[in-house]
Write a protein that holds these residues in place. Sequence first.
Motif, PDB file in Angstrom:
ATOM      1  N   LEU A 110      -8.856  41.487  13.181  1.00  0.00           N
ATOM      2  CA  LEU A 110      -9.827  41.290  14.244  1.00  0.00           C
ATOM      3  C   LEU A 110     -10.127  39.800  14.291  1.00  0.00           C
ATOM      4  O   LEU A 110     -10.369  39.173  13.256  1.00  0.00           O
ATOM      5  CB  LEU A 110     -11.105  42.095  14.004  1.00  0.00           C
ATOM      6  N   SER A 111     -10.091  39.245  15.507  1.00  0.00           N
ATOM      7  CA  SER A 111     -10.229  37.806  15.680  1.00  0.00           C
ATOM      8  C   SER A 111     -11.180  37.504  16.836  1.00  0.00           C
ATOM      9  O   SER A 111     -11.172  38.200  17.852  1.00  0.00           O
ATOM     10  CB  SER A 111      -8.854  37.198  15.996  1.00  0.00           C
ATOM     11  N   ALA A 112     -11.970  36.456  16.689  1.00  0.00           N
ATOM     12  CA  ALA A 112     -12.894  36.037  17.750  1.00  0.00           C
ATOM     13  C   ALA A 112     -12.143  35.459  18.953  1.00  0.00           C
ATOM     14  O   ALA A 112     -12.682  35.411  20.048  1.00  0.00           O
ATOM     15  CB  ALA A 112     -13.886  35.009  17.216  1.00  0.00           C
ATOM     16  N   ASP A 113     -10.888  35.036  18.749  1.00  0.00           N
ATOM     17  CA  ASP A 113     -10.075  34.524  19.849  1.00  0.00           C
ATOM     18  C   ASP A 113      -8.680  35.144  19.778  1.00  0.00           C
ATOM     19  O   ASP A 113      -8.447  36.045  18.981  1.00  0.00           O
ATOM     20  CB  ASP A 113     -10.012  32.987  19.829  1.00  0.00           C
ATOM     21  N   THR A 114      -7.765  34.676  20.578  1.00  0.00           N
ATOM     22  CA  THR A 114      -6.439  35.293  20.656  1.00  0.00           C
ATOM     23  C   THR A 114      -5.412  34.671  19.712  1.00  0.00           C
ATOM     24  O   THR A 114      -4.250  35.056  19.730  1.00  0.00           O
ATOM     25  CB  THR A 114      -5.892  35.222  22.092  1.00  0.00           C
ATOM     26  N   LEU A 115      -5.841  33.726  18.886  1.00  0.00           N
ATOM     27  CA  LEU A 115      -4.935  33.064  17.945  1.00  0.00           C
ATOM     28  C   LEU A 115      -5.324  33.383  16.511  1.00  0.00           C
ATOM     29  O   LEU A 115      -6.508  33.349  16.161  1.00  0.00           O
ATOM     30  CB  LEU A 115      -4.964  31.549  18.156  1.00  0.00           C
ATOM     31  N   TRP A 116      -4.335  33.645  15.649  1.00  0.00           N
ATOM     32  CA  TRP A 116      -4.619  33.945  14.250  1.00  0.00           C
ATOM     33  C   TRP A 116      -5.110  32.691  13.546  1.00  0.00           C
ATOM     34  O   TRP A 116      -4.607  31.584  13.757  1.00  0.00           O
ATOM     35  CB  TRP A 116      -3.361  34.460  13.534  1.00  0.00           C
ATOM     36  N   SER A 117      -6.131  32.864  12.699  1.00  0.00           N
ATOM     37  CA  SER A 117      -6.610  31.790  11.828  1.00  0.00           C
ATOM     38  C   SER A 117      -7.069  32.422  10.510  1.00  0.00           C
ATOM     39  O   SER A 117      -7.224  33.644  10.416  1.00  0.00           O
ATOM     40  CB  SER A 117      -7.755  31.006  12.480  1.00  0.00           C
ATOM     41  N   ALA A 118      -7.310  31.593   9.532  1.00  0.00           N
ATOM     42  CA  ALA A 118      -7.707  32.077   8.214  1.00  0.00           C
ATOM     43  C   ALA A 118      -9.052  32.793   8.224  1.00  0.00           C
ATOM     44  O   ALA A 118      -9.372  33.527   7.292  1.00  0.00           O
ATOM     45  CB  ALA A 118      -7.738  30.907   7.221  1.00  0.00           C
ATOM     46  N   THR A 119      -9.852  32.619   9.272  1.00  0.00           N
ATOM     47  CA  THR A 119     -11.156  33.282   9.337  1.00  0.00           C
ATOM     48  C   THR A 119     -11.073  34.690   9.938  1.00  0.00           C
ATOM     49  O   THR A 119     -12.062  35.412   9.934  1.00  0.00           O
ATOM     50  CB  THR A 119     -12.155  32.450  10.163  1.00  0.00           C
ATOM     51  N   ASP A 120      -9.914  35.067  10.477  1.00  0.00           N
ATOM     52  CA  ASP A 120      -9.763  36.410  11.044  1.00  0.00           C
ATOM     53  C   ASP A 120      -9.828  37.444   9.931  1.00  0.00           C
ATOM     54  O   ASP A 120      -9.470  37.170   8.785  1.00  0.00           O
ATOM     55  CB  ASP A 120      -8.447  36.518  11.811  1.00  0.00           C
ATOM     56  N   ARG A 121     -10.284  38.650  10.273  1.00  0.00           N
ATOM     57  CA  ARG A 121     -10.521  39.692   9.270  1.00  0.00           C
ATOM     58  C   ARG A 121      -9.399  40.723   9.296  1.00  0.00           C
ATOM     59  O   ARG A 121      -9.145  41.368  10.316  1.00  0.00           O
ATOM     60  CB  ARG A 121     -11.849  40.379   9.530  1.00  0.00           C
TER      61      ARG A 121
ATOM     62  N   VAL B 271     -11.858  49.097  10.038  1.00  0.00           N
ATOM     63  CA  VAL B 271     -12.674  47.889  10.150  1.00  0.00           C
ATOM     64  C   VAL B 271     -13.391  47.678   8.811  1.00  0.00           C
ATOM     65  O   VAL B 271     -13.984  48.613   8.272  1.00  0.00           O
ATOM     66  CB  VAL B 271     -13.714  48.037  11.290  1.00  0.00           C
ATOM     67  N   PRO B 272     -13.332  46.466   8.247  1.00  0.00           N
ATOM     68  CA  PRO B 272     -14.030  46.226   6.981  1.00  0.00           C
ATOM     69  C   PRO B 272     -15.531  46.531   7.103  1.00  0.00           C
ATOM     70  O   PRO B 272     -16.136  46.278   8.152  1.00  0.00           O
ATOM     71  CB  PRO B 272     -13.814  44.733   6.723  1.00  0.00           C
ATOM     72  N   THR B 273     -16.114  47.057   6.060  1.00  0.00           N
ATOM     73  CA  THR B 273     -17.539  47.398   6.080  1.00  0.00           C
ATOM     74  C   THR B 273     -18.416  46.155   6.176  1.00  0.00           C
ATOM     75  O   THR B 273     -19.571  46.243   6.556  1.00  0.00           O
ATOM     76  CB  THR B 273     -17.935  48.210   4.836  1.00  0.00           C
ATOM     77  N   THR B 274     -17.857  44.994   5.857  1.00  0.00           N
ATOM     78  CA  THR B 274     -18.607  43.739   5.910  1.00  0.00           C
ATOM     79  C   THR B 274     -18.404  42.987   7.226  1.00  0.00           C
ATOM     80  O   THR B 274     -18.853  41.854   7.360  1.00  0.00           O
ATOM     81  CB  THR B 274     -18.180  42.828   4.749  1.00  0.00           C
TER      82      THR B 274
END
Length: 174
Positions: free
Chosen positions: A62-73, A101-104
């Motif tokens: 799950l990502s806030a935008d359409t590109l993968w980054s290290a902050t994606d869950r 979906v992670p519980t956190t």
Amino acid sequence: SNELNNCSASAGTVQVLASDLVVSSVGNPLAVVSPGESFLVTDTTANSGPGAAGISYTRYYLSADTLWSATDRLLMGYPGYRYIASLVGGASSAGTVSATVPTTMPSGAYYLLACADDYKVVVESNEANNCTASSGTVQVAFADLTVSSVSSPPAVASPGGYFDVTDTTLNAGI
């Protein structure tokens, strides 16, 4: 006696063909999910290169935008990833898995990312094009249970006795 004659070239050449794993399509997620909830994910992973690709795994984020980054869950679950058998050049593999979906996971709107060869085990001509985002987003929201009404107890009750209680419980969250 002569160090200049130790090498020789073959008469023919060899063509080295590289693979290139991509996610050619990913289905849209549910409209709303809760942390800890599982849902089905559908994708098609393809080898867009001319060379054969070995066994790989497509994983989901799950990502806030359409590109993968290290902050994606990373989505978990069983199995939470999709096994992709070896793919010859131009071949693809479609499938569906359950992801959790992670519980956190914080509440918010997120894109679903599907990332081919996410363990980076296949040598590819392009390692930067492995992830594809859903066109729609999923809203991660928490449940919020509230009691909107409860019946009054009787005026008198006996020790060890019982009485009926009626209530209305609502989910004011999702």
